[in-house]
Write a protein that holds these residues in place. Structure first.
Motif, short mmCIF file in Angstrom:
data_model
loop_
_atom_site.label_atom_id
_atom_site.label_comp_id
_atom_site.label_asym_id
_atom_site.label_seq_id
_atom_site.Cartn_x
_atom_site.Cartn_y
_atom_site.Cartn_z
N GLU A 192 129.96 34.92 8.62
CA GLU A 192 129.95 36.10 7.75
C GLU A 192 130.44 35.76 6.34
O GLU A 192 130.00 36.32 5.36
CB GLU A 192 130.78 37.28 8.30
CG GLU A 192 130.52 38.58 7.54
CD GLU A 192 131.56 39.70 7.76
OE1 GLU A 192 132.60 39.48 8.40
OE2 GLU A 192 131.31 40.79 7.25
N LYS A 228 128.39 36.87 2.96
CA LYS A 228 128.94 37.91 2.09
C LYS A 228 129.47 37.36 0.77
O LYS A 228 129.33 37.99 -0.27
CB LYS A 228 130.08 38.64 2.83
CG LYS A 228 129.63 39.40 4.07
CD LYS A 228 128.86 40.64 3.66
CE LYS A 228 128.14 41.33 4.81
NZ LYS A 228 128.99 41.76 5.90
N ASP A 257 131.53 49.79 -2.38
CA ASP A 257 131.83 49.55 -0.97
C ASP A 257 131.74 48.06 -0.64
O ASP A 257 132.59 47.51 0.08
CB ASP A 257 130.82 50.29 -0.07
CG ASP A 257 131.12 51.78 0.00
OD1 ASP A 257 132.19 52.19 -0.49
OD2 ASP A 257 130.28 52.52 0.53
N VAL A 258 130.71 47.40 -1.16
CA VAL A 258 130.53 45.97 -0.89
C VAL A 258 131.63 45.15 -1.57
O VAL A 258 132.18 44.22 -0.97
CB VAL A 258 129.13 45.50 -1.32
CG1 VAL A 258 129.01 43.98 -1.22
CG2 VAL A 258 128.05 46.17 -0.47
N HIS A 305 134.69 45.56 0.52
CA HIS A 305 134.55 44.81 1.79
C HIS A 305 134.75 43.32 1.53
O HIS A 305 135.42 42.63 2.31
CB HIS A 305 133.16 45.06 2.40
CG HIS A 305 132.95 44.28 3.67
ND1 HIS A 305 133.31 44.77 4.91
CD2 HIS A 305 132.45 43.04 3.88
CE1 HIS A 305 133.04 43.85 5.82
NE2 HIS A 305 132.51 42.80 5.24
N ASN A 306 134.18 42.82 0.44
CA ASN A 306 134.33 41.40 0.11
C ASN A 306 135.80 41.04 -0.13
O ASN A 306 136.25 39.96 0.25
CB ASN A 306 133.47 41.05 -1.10
CG ASN A 306 131.99 41.03 -0.76
OD1 ASN A 306 131.61 40.92 0.41
ND2 ASN A 306 131.14 41.14 -1.78
N LEU A 339 138.40 42.55 1.21
CA LEU A 339 139.07 42.56 2.52
C LEU A 339 138.73 41.30 3.31
O LEU A 339 139.58 40.71 3.98
CB LEU A 339 138.66 43.81 3.32
CG LEU A 339 139.22 45.13 2.76
CD1 LEU A 339 138.49 46.32 3.37
CD2 LEU A 339 140.72 45.23 3.03
N LEU A 340 137.46 40.87 3.20
CA LEU A 340 137.03 39.65 3.90
C LEU A 340 137.73 38.42 3.32
O LEU A 340 138.21 37.55 4.06
CB LEU A 340 135.50 39.51 3.77
CG LEU A 340 134.87 38.30 4.45
CD1 LEU A 340 135.08 38.34 5.97
CD2 LEU A 340 133.37 38.24 4.13
#
Ligand SMILES: [Zn+2]
Length: 222
Positions: free
Chosen positions: A120, A124, A171-172, A175-176, A178-179
């Motif tokens: 992932e 991402k 949102d992306v 998310h990135n 957090l990743l």
């Protein structure tokens, strides 16, 4: 540019700042975020020195990519050169979050890139996350260093500072971030056990995931 688009962009920035505080990617008024207003050369960006807990959309600033204030009564984030430089360099980027997460910051202190160790991650973020050379916060030098180390990827570490993640939507971008924080935590834990035993993803997996990353970048979406 319409007042409605400005208002929606301000809401995106406010919501993500409060979410970043809720998940401990930032504290107080630290870190910042911005959102490109569709079909314009303007962005909504966090104001300087306003605690997220008491911020509302009226505090969020609208500036152009030269850093001029278009709307708002406060000062834009002192890190706005970093944001405008990324938007100029990356037409695919519509949202940017700058975080001070503990684990990404620990790697930034080590000035150690984050290699592709988890599935992932490459899809991402686009590959190994590099460390931008140190520059004073808010300086043009830091902005230049960040654009260079970010390259075509969706995340970068800032030496002795924190991280920056980008995306086609807020949102992306979140998310990135957090990743990035999660994989930095995994990498540091594995390093503490035995750094010599860390296995990178297989080369063919990295290549396949990188192709998917490039393909998704071409699908323009917000
Ligand atoms: Zn910062």
């Amino acid at each position: 540019m319409t007042p409605k688009a400005n208002q929606e962009a301000k809401r995106e920035v406010l919501d993500v700042c409060q979410e970043m505080q809720r998940v401990a990617l930032v504290i107080g008024s630290s870190g910042n975020a911005s959102f490109r207003i569709p079909d314009t050369d303007t962005i909504a960006i966090t104001p300087s020195s306003v605690d997220y807990a008491c911020m509302d959309t009226n505090d969020v600033m609208i500036i152009n990519l030269e850093g001029d204030i278009i709307d708002g009564d406060r000062n834009p984030s002192t890190e706005h050169p970093l944001h405008t430089a990324i938007y100029k360099a990356r037409p695919d980027v519509n949202a940017i979050v700058h975080t001070h997460g503990i684990y990404a910051s620990a790697l930034a202190v080590l000035q150690e890139p984050l290699p592709p160790i988890i599935d992932e991650f490459v899809i991402k973020l686009g590959g190994q996350i590099e460390v931008a050379k140190y520059g004073l916060p808010g300086s043009e030098e830091l902005a230049t260093n960040v654009v260079e180390a970010l390259g075509p990827r969706n995340g970068v570490l800032l030496a002795n500072h924190g991280g920056v993640c980008v995306g086609p939507s807020m949102d992306v971008a979140l998310h990135n971030a957090l990743l990035l924080e999660r994989v930095a935590q995994i990498y540091l834990l594995a390093s503490a056990v035995d750094k010599k035993k860390i296995n990178l993803l297989p080369a063919e997996s990295i290549e396949m995931q990188h192709q998917m990353f490039e393909m998704m970048k071409r699908v323009k979406k917000r």
